[in-house]
Design an enzyme around this catalytic site. Structure first.
Site, PDB file in Angstrom:
ATOM      1  CG  ASP A  94      -2.001   1.051   1.124  1.00 56.87           C
ATOM      2  OD1 ASP A  94      -2.069   1.748   0.092  1.00 56.87           O
ATOM      3  OD2 ASP A  94      -2.773   1.192   2.087  1.00 56.87           O
ATOM      4  CB  ALA A  95       3.518   2.129  -2.209  1.00 52.59           C
ATOM      5  CE  LYS A  96      -3.613   5.068   0.232  1.00 51.98           C
ATOM      6  NZ  LYS A  96      -3.021   4.094   1.185  1.00 51.98           N
ATOM      7  NE  ARG A  97       6.389   5.178  -3.500  1.00 50.14           N
ATOM      8  CZ  ARG A  97       6.365   4.998  -2.203  1.00 50.14           C
ATOM      9  NH1 ARG A  97       5.227   5.134  -1.542  1.00 50.14           N
ATOM     10  NH2 ARG A  97       7.459   4.683  -1.527  1.00 50.14           N
ATOM     11  CB  THR A 121      -2.257   1.115  -3.532  1.00 50.53           C
ATOM     12  OG1 THR A 121      -1.239   1.614  -2.660  1.00 50.53           O
ATOM     13  CG2 THR A 121      -2.996  -0.035  -2.861  1.00 50.53           C
TER      14      THR A 121
END
Length: 271
Positions: A94-97, A121
């Site tokens: 869950d890094a939301k890059r 993510t």
């Protein structure tokens, strides 16, 4: 991991539970702080106690990056432990890059190749060329932020643009991207009334659903409107499970909370 392998695990375990490994050193049991790697020791105990009840683990990378090199090492040890001991578990970074193409390629390599997560993510704001580098990895999945569970989601995601809400345009456009079959989507449980509309656009995709438990989302409502013929849901719970206790029994307490959700899911799957 292929989508079909994930579906098989859901039916085998009678669960579509994802456990978020968001480790805050201020919240874990104090005795673990005396160990060489308290973050990993906490995660290992949670994994050992709950792996049979869930189909996915989701470390939020911010909780590891905040502790510098030690935190990143703990993340590496955690993903290696899962992959070596429970390879049937679907893993989510869950890094939301999300950045320009060549930078996204490096983010993708870091999480999907070097750390060997099954998925990551990604924020869609910069469009196709920021997402397609993640989609290029075989048997890996990109989980696109579609409609999130936070209050600020209404700032942009639900705004009407040319007669259609922005999140719907994101969903529709993403289907045209190369290797879009590798896409999954984040849809917050606190937005349960939107699931029927979302399923009209992406009927077959998996949805990662945060917000059940601590954020007040309803599992029953999410399943009523969001489940498809392949289940198509990964319900995430983080704080509600991993911080069920901060005493020596923390792992057992986490397993108890995970079991409660798994049993609810088993009933839903049997209908």
């Amino acid at each position: 991991m292929t989508t079909q392998q994930l579906i098989s695990q859901i039916h085998k375990k009678k669960s579509f539970l994802c456990i978020g490994l968001d480790v805050d050193l201020n919240k874990i049991p104090k005795h673990l702080l005396q160990t060489e790697d308290p973050i990993f020791e906490f995660n290992k105990a949670i994994i050992d106690a709950t792996h049979h009840l869930c189909v996915a683990y989701k470390p939020n990378t911010a909780f590891y990056e905040a502790y510098g090199l030690k935190g990143w090492k703990a993340l590496e040890k955690t993903i290696n432990y899962i992959n070596q001991n429970h390879p049937e578990i679907f893993t989510i970074a869950d890094a939301k890059r999300g950045d320009i193409g060549n930078t996204s390629s490096m983010y993708a390599k870091a999480f999907l190749e070097d750390l060997a997560f099954d998925s990551v993510t990604v924020a869609p704001y910069m469009g196709k060329d920021s997402v397609e580098p993640f989609l290029a990895f075989k048997n890996k999945h990109t989980i696109l932020l579609a409609l999130t569970s936070n209050e600020g989601a209404f700032d942009f995601q639900t705004k009407n643009v040319d007669g259609k809400e922005l999140y719907k345009q994101v969903l529709e456009t993403s289907k045209t991207w190369k290797n879009s079959e590798n896409l999954m989507y984040v849809v917050g449980a606190t937005k349960a009334e939107y699931f029927a509309e979302i399923r009209r656009i992406i009927p077959d995709s998996f949805l990662l659903v945060p917000g059940v438990g601590a954020q007040g989302g309803s599992l029953q409502d999410v399943c009523k409107y969001g489940m498809n013929s392949n289940v198509g849901l990964l319900i995430n719970s983080s704080r509600g499970i991993i911080y069920a206790s901060n005493n020596n029994d923390f792992a057992e307490a986490a397993a108890t909370k995970a079991k409660e959700l798994q049993q609810e899911m088993e009933i839903i799957l049997s209908k």
